[in-house]
Design a protein around this motif. Sequence first.
Motif, PDB file in Angstrom:
ATOM      1  N   PHE A  29      19.933  81.467  30.596  1.00 62.73           N
ATOM      2  CA  PHE A  29      19.641  82.800  30.978  1.00 62.73           C
ATOM      3  C   PHE A  29      18.204  83.249  30.145  1.00 62.73           C
ATOM      4  O   PHE A  29      18.017  84.235  29.993  1.00 62.73           O
ATOM      5  N   TYR A  32      16.269  85.851  31.731  1.00 68.04           N
ATOM      6  CA  TYR A  32      16.727  87.149  32.060  1.00 68.04           C
ATOM      7  C   TYR A  32      17.108  87.953  31.070  1.00 68.04           C
ATOM      8  O   TYR A  32      17.502  87.422  29.941  1.00 68.04           O
ATOM      9  N   ILE A  99      20.283  91.331  36.282  1.00 70.83           N
ATOM     10  CA  ILE A  99      19.745  90.675  37.552  1.00 70.83           C
ATOM     11  C   ILE A  99      18.631  91.448  37.939  1.00 70.83           C
ATOM     12  O   ILE A  99      18.065  91.159  39.192  1.00 70.83           O
ATOM     13  N   TYR A 110      23.703  94.393  36.620  1.00 70.22           N
ATOM     14  CA  TYR A 110      24.205  93.256  35.613  1.00 70.22           C
ATOM     15  C   TYR A 110      25.340  92.307  36.684  1.00 70.22           C
ATOM     16  O   TYR A 110      25.864  92.657  37.469  1.00 70.22           O
ATOM     17  N   ASP A 111      25.288  91.066  36.211  1.00 67.41           N
ATOM     18  CA  ASP A 111      26.142  90.054  36.787  1.00 67.41           C
ATOM     19  C   ASP A 111      26.284  89.206  35.870  1.00 67.41           C
ATOM     20  O   ASP A 111      26.142  89.166  34.562  1.00 67.41           O
TER      21      ASP A 111
END
Length: 123
Positions: A29, A32, A99, A110-111
Amino acid sequence: QVQLVESGGGLVQAGDSLRLSCAASGRTFSSYPMGWFRQAPGKEREFVAIGWSGSSAYYADSVEGRFTISRDNAKNTVSLQMNSLKPEDTAVYYCAVYIGSGSYYYTGAYDYWGQGTQVTVSS
């Protein structure tokens, strides 16, 4: 399978410090932003902090100046250093991946949420 696992919570006294960590697996990530939220009993989950790779970060007013979010892309982790803890910081703390589908203040943007880690601050 993507997993986020928080750790580092515990029971502390007001004024103490804690460092929470969130380890991601199954995917990198680094590109991100990642954030921290918290949820106290009977309350909605609320934004705490978000951090980008590098030094950019934003904080909720309630933790500004006391909490610091940091990223370690090599380890695929995000941490939350919490200083000068107050009883009102008591909550389950969650990390999540932003995200980009809306304001970073909202959970819907968010995820990949972790299971949470309990922080209890006694007075």
